[in-house]
Design a protein around this motif. Structure first.
Motif, mmCIF file in Angstrom:
data_model
loop_
_atom_site.group_PDB
_atom_site.id
_atom_site.type_symbol
_atom_site.label_atom_id
_atom_site.label_comp_id
_atom_site.label_asym_id
_atom_site.label_seq_id
_atom_site.Cartn_x
_atom_site.Cartn_y
_atom_site.Cartn_z
ATOM 1 N N HIS A 82 0.828 -1.207 0.000
ATOM 2 C CA HIS A 82 0.000 0.000 0.000
ATOM 3 C C HIS A 82 0.867 1.264 0.000
ATOM 4 O O HIS A 82 0.550 2.243 -0.679
ATOM 5 C CB HIS A 82 -0.944 0.001 1.207
ATOM 6 C CG HIS A 82 -2.080 -0.969 1.081
ATOM 7 N ND1 HIS A 82 -2.846 -1.074 -0.057
ATOM 8 C CD2 HIS A 82 -2.587 -1.883 1.968
ATOM 9 C CE1 HIS A 82 -3.767 -2.006 0.115
ATOM 10 N NE2 HIS A 82 -3.626 -2.508 1.333
ATOM 11 N N ASN A 83 1.969 1.230 0.750
ATOM 12 C CA ASN A 83 2.882 2.373 0.754
ATOM 13 C C ASN A 83 3.435 2.630 -0.639
ATOM 14 O O ASN A 83 3.465 3.765 -1.118
ATOM 15 C CB ASN A 83 4.042 2.127 1.723
ATOM 16 C CG ASN A 83 3.765 2.667 3.110
ATOM 17 O OD1 ASN A 83 2.776 3.364 3.327
ATOM 18 N ND2 ASN A 83 4.628 2.357 4.052
ATOM 19 N N LEU A 84 3.898 1.561 -1.290
ATOM 20 C CA LEU A 84 4.456 1.699 -2.624
ATOM 21 C C LEU A 84 3.394 2.195 -3.600
ATOM 22 O O LEU A 84 3.650 3.106 -4.402
ATOM 23 C CB LEU A 84 5.015 0.353 -3.102
ATOM 24 C CG LEU A 84 5.547 0.338 -4.536
ATOM 25 C CD1 LEU A 84 6.722 1.307 -4.703
ATOM 26 C CD2 LEU A 84 5.953 -1.081 -4.944
ATOM 27 N N GLY A 85 2.205 1.602 -3.553
ATOM 28 C CA GLY A 85 1.143 2.026 -4.458
ATOM 29 C C GLY A 85 0.791 3.490 -4.282
ATOM 30 O O GLY A 85 0.605 4.224 -5.260
ATOM 31 N N LYS A 86 0.723 3.938 -3.032
ATOM 32 C CA LYS A 86 0.391 5.345 -2.767
ATOM 33 C C LYS A 86 1.510 6.270 -3.229
ATOM 34 O O LYS A 86 1.251 7.388 -3.704
ATOM 35 C CB LYS A 86 0.085 5.529 -1.280
ATOM 36 C CG LYS A 86 -1.281 4.944 -0.884
ATOM 37 C CD LYS A 86 -1.621 5.186 0.573
ATOM 38 C CE LYS A 86 -0.873 4.289 1.506
ATOM 39 N NZ LYS A 86 -1.392 4.368 2.902
#
Length: 454
Positions: A82-86
């Motif tokens: 989720h961090n990477l996607g955001k």
């Protein structure tokens, strides 16, 4: 790749990719289409005409697409994914917004290319017109991926991966896709996205106001400091955009001061992303680098003609922010760091225990921060000499030591503690509000019966 016992979030990674890939092409092409129908400017340095066109660098240029897709599937946890996607999504949104608001174009003529490389350039030209320049989305995504991949790579692959990333960074210039200004602005965007979505999973902009800002007694001071940094940021931005050329580098300190302004206004010391052992995140270091350099210089200038450290009592010392050499030469076993804007020295001995209690400069630390500092000082004394530091060794560190003097019984009143400290460190600076907080903390501690007797 590293081995992870738990199952990787493959399905969630697929969902992220199915969302990000169409969004990338739709938003990117939308900005390109708008720019094609507008008169766009060019920001180019004269020396850039000497940059050669190197056809084969289209290979590393294209390779970032492969890295982009793989990056989602190597995430070990949902939080990391989720961090990477955001981060990837935020980079796209900010970059495209800049492309629409401030469209720029590439001004050099790209040479004809044949064969495999020519085919790759032709495929690129199908959707990538010579617009969408600054900040370079290519570079922003590269920074995000460059930070992401190494934690999942075998040590043998680390060096080749870094080499590939360097080639990708160079390729944006040697394929005649970008002018130089796009590179540092793209890197700044990449680090901004990493800063906004740190590994902890707590967004920098959604972080709760830190404890030092919960006390409203210094609200006016916080607002004044925030406004000062905001004005400084605005002045630098106006200068950069007015004179351009190499003056454009002022955009970096402008962004740095803007972030510091936000910290004083809302975010608190959490914006520095400093760990309990004093290490600042790479994103914070890069984004705030101009401010951090000025803070370091200011620390040294103000203390150049005075004693850097002073022993107060029983092996407890006070001083300016130290270097690793300072700590080693004086044999300190523990450092209590009261700053937010300094990172712990590199190559610090394993025998030194470092404790960071983050507090913004020119503001009085909260009661909880002072109590924590006093407790740490008392506990650390058993290991050997303790050094309590802030930028100059005049204020935040002084308040921490006064708190300890009161809680340990070395002083019975705030006035007595202040007088004791000033006999050893005459240059300490204490505001009236700080002394009121110390007295309040001491009274509360006495009522709770938690006084130390050292």
């Amino acid at each position: 790749m590293d081995s992870v016992e738990q199952e990787r979030p493959w399905k969630l990674a697929s969902i992220w990719l199915m969302f990000l890939a169409p969004f990338f092409f739709i938003s990117y092409n939308f900005a390109n289409g708008l720019a094609a129908n507008r008169q766009v400017a060019h920001i180019v340095f004269e020396w850039e005409s000497h940059i050669p066109f190197v056809a084969w660098t289209i290979l590393p240029y294209w390779s970032i697409d492969l890295l982009y897709g793989i990056s989602l599937f190597i995430c070990a946890t949902k939080l990391e994914l989720h961090n990477l996607g955001k981060r990837l999504f935020t980079a796209q949104v900010i970059a495209v917004t800049c492309f629409i608001l401030f469209p720029l174009g590439f001004s050099f003529t790209k040479p004809e290319t044949q064969g495999l490389f020519g085919g790759l350039f032709a495929a690129l030209a199908e959707f990538d017109q010579p617009y969408n320049q600054a900040p370079s989305l290519h570079i922003a995504l590269l920074i995000i991926l460059w930070v992401h991949f190494p934690r999942h790579l075998n040590s043998v692959l680390i060096a080749p991966f870094h080499l590939l990333c360097i080639l990708i960074a160079i390729s944006v210039l040697t394929t005649f896709q970008h002018h130089f200004i796009d590179v540092p602005t793209g890197a700044l965007l990449g680090w901004l996205c990493i800063w906004l979505w740190p590994d902890s999973g707590v967004s920098a902009v959604k972080a709760r106001i830190s404890s030092e800002l919960e006390d409203t007694t210094e609200e006016a001071q916080r607002h004044r400091l925030s406004l000062c940094y905001l004005l400084g940021s605005a002045v630098l931005a106006v200068l950069a955009l007015s004179f351009q050329g190499w003056v454009l580098w002022l955009l970096w300190p402008s962004v740095s001061l803007l972030l510091v302004s936000m910290m004083y206004l809302k975010l608190g010391s959490s914006g520095f992303q400093k760990s309990e052992i004093g290490h600042m995140s790479s994103a914070a270091k890069w984004l705030l680098f101009p401010y951090l350099v000025c803070a370091r210089i200011n620390s040294r200038l103000w203390t150049r003609n005075v004693s850097h450290v002073s022993e107060i009592v029983d092996g407890v010392w006070i001083g300016r922010y130290p270097s690793a050499k300072d700590i080693e030469m004086n044999g300190y076993k523990t450092v209590i760091d009261m700053t937010a804007e300094f990172s712990a020295p590199r190559r610090l001995s394993n025998h030194v225990s470092w404790h960071s209690i983050c507090n913004l400069d020119l503001l009085t630390p909260s009661s909880s921060a002072l109590k924590e500092a006093a407790t740490l000082i008392e506990q650390a004394r058993a290991r050997g000499p303790v050094l309590v530091v802030c930028a100059l060794g005049y204020s935040r560190s002084a308040l921490a030591i006064i708190s300890w003097l009161l809680m340990s019984g070395h002083a019975q009143t705030t006035e007595e503690a202040v007088a004791l400290l000033r006999t050893k460190r005459p240059s300490v600076v204490l505001k009236d509000s700080a002394q009121i907080r110390l007295t309040s903390l001491h009274d509360a501690t006495m009522n709770q019966g938690t006084e130390y007797h050292g």
